[in-house]
Design an enzyme around this catalytic site. Structure first.
Site, PDB file in Angstrom:
ATOM      1  N   ALA A  76      -3.007  -8.500   4.745  1.00  0.00           N
ATOM      2  CA  ALA A  76      -2.944  -9.395   4.479  1.00  0.00           C
ATOM      3  C   ALA A  76      -3.791 -11.093   5.789  1.00  0.00           C
ATOM      4  O   ALA A  76      -2.776 -11.025   6.573  1.00  0.00           O
ATOM      5  CB  ALA A  76      -2.203 -10.657   2.975  1.00  0.00           C
ATOM      6  N   GLY A 121      -1.259  -4.841   3.355  1.00  0.00           N
ATOM      7  CA  GLY A 121      -2.533  -4.418   2.697  1.00  0.00           C
ATOM      8  C   GLY A 121      -3.317  -3.324   3.331  1.00  0.00           C
ATOM      9  O   GLY A 121      -4.627  -3.073   2.942  1.00  0.00           O
ATOM     10  N   GLU A 124      -2.190  -0.263   1.978  1.00  0.00           N
ATOM     11  CA  GLU A 124      -2.361  -0.176   0.858  1.00  0.00           C
ATOM     12  C   GLU A 124      -3.883  -0.025   0.577  1.00  0.00           C
ATOM     13  O   GLU A 124      -4.967   0.845  -0.128  1.00  0.00           O
ATOM     14  CB  GLU A 124      -2.024  -1.289   0.225  1.00  0.00           C
ATOM     15  CG  GLU A 124      -0.756  -1.859   0.298  1.00  0.00           C
ATOM     16  CD  GLU A 124      -0.739  -2.867  -0.673  1.00  0.00           C
ATOM     17  OE1 GLU A 124       0.410  -2.482  -1.314  1.00  0.00           O
ATOM     18  OE2 GLU A 124      -0.684  -3.701   0.329  1.00  0.00           O
ATOM     19  N   GLU A 144       6.177  -5.644   4.181  1.00  0.00           N
ATOM     20  CA  GLU A 144       6.417  -6.767   2.732  1.00  0.00           C
ATOM     21  C   GLU A 144       8.062  -7.212   2.621  1.00  0.00           C
ATOM     22  O   GLU A 144       7.612  -8.762   2.843  1.00  0.00           O
ATOM     23  CB  GLU A 144       4.815  -7.000   1.963  1.00  0.00           C
ATOM     24  CG  GLU A 144       3.866  -6.808   1.830  1.00  0.00           C
ATOM     25  CD  GLU A 144       3.134  -5.390   1.909  1.00  0.00           C
ATOM     26  OE1 GLU A 144       2.066  -4.984   2.147  1.00  0.00           O
ATOM     27  OE2 GLU A 144       4.522  -4.061   2.429  1.00  0.00           O
TER      28      GLU A 144
END
Length: 270
Positions: A76, A121, A124, A144
């Protein structure tokens, strides 16, 4: 590899097609100045690109790559998020979530080509793919909790499906980064290749997959995804439904005919 067509989605996502690989689409994360950090605009563009790919019956395999030479995706965009109010974050959540969901729900096989950093992310996005090809420079992880949140792009659900609940817990709770050799040993990535060859090898694998029936590929992916986690009896029912969806298709008829005639199939894709 010669690019034959290119479609840009916003400023940060590109879909390319290549000469000699008519049925393979390359989905490129293209925000190199930020190491592909996923901003709101980038998330929106990624979702739009996946929606278009999912509707394109000519695409049999998608390969997710990066235009940055030292990173797949660093997760992110924390610089953007640092400016958010709580209300901004709530409003942005559906957009961010849609990007990861659209990758996960692509109906054809999807291969991630990972080099350098694939963190948070970014990892992910790779986990949302069916196969992860990583090169020797890859560093993956879900850090995270070290910034006060949790993996929110599917990581808490996809990682244990790959490596088991206890190993996933250790990786998530420790927030540690895992280098390429250990990542391969733990099953965090599926294939490990020489530095600089992840994209080439992933596209080559995509080409081999794309030689197969497009109807069969999509039905097999559906059975694999829907059946995962079910008990055996329920899983076999999912498999049977997928089999019935292809058993009377033009692809099945062509595949059997080509086998008996000792020639390559010319898949009708229906």
């Amino acid at each position: 590899m010669t690019v034959t067509s290119e479609q840009r989605y916003g400023d940060f996502v590109v879909v390319r097609r290549h000469e000699g690989q008519d049925h393979v689409a390359e989905l490129v994360l293209d925000r190199p100045k930020a190491m592909n950090a996923v901003s709101t605009d980038m998330a929106r563009s990624l979702a739009a690109a996946c929606e278009a790919l999912g509707a394109d019956r000519d695409v049999r395999v998608t390969v997710l790559t990066s235009s940055h030479d030292r990173a797949f995706c660093v997760g992110a965009d924390l610089k953007e998020r640092n400016s958010f109010t709580d209300a901004d974050l709530v409003r942005q959540r559906p957009t961010a979530r849609a990007a990861y969901t659209r990758v996960l729900e692509l109906p054809m096989p999807v291969i991630a080509a990972v080099h350098g950093f694939a963190l948070g992310g970014g990892f992910e996005l790779a986990l949302a793919c069916d196969v992860i090809v990583a090169d020797a420079t890859a560093v993956v992880g879900l850090p995270e909790v070290s910034v006060g949140v949790i993996p929110g792009g599917g990581g808490t659900q996809l990682l244990p499906r790959r490596v088991g609940a206890a190993r996933a817990a250790e990786l998530v709770f420790s927030a540690r980064r895992v280098e390429a050799a250990e990542a391969r040993a733990l099953g965090l990535v599926d294939e490990l290749v020489e530095a600089g060859r992840d994209r080439e090898e992933a596209l080559a694998l995509g080409g081999r997959m794309a030689a197969n029936s497009p109807v069969g590929l999509r039905a097999a992916k559906k059975a694999l995804r829907l059946g995962h986690g079910l008990d055996l009896r329920a899983g076999l029912e999912v498999e049977d439904a997928a089999w019935r969806s292809v058993a009377f298709s033009g692809d099945r008829a062509e595949g059997v005919a080509a086998f008996n005639e000792k020639r390559r199939p010319d898949w009708p894709g229906e």
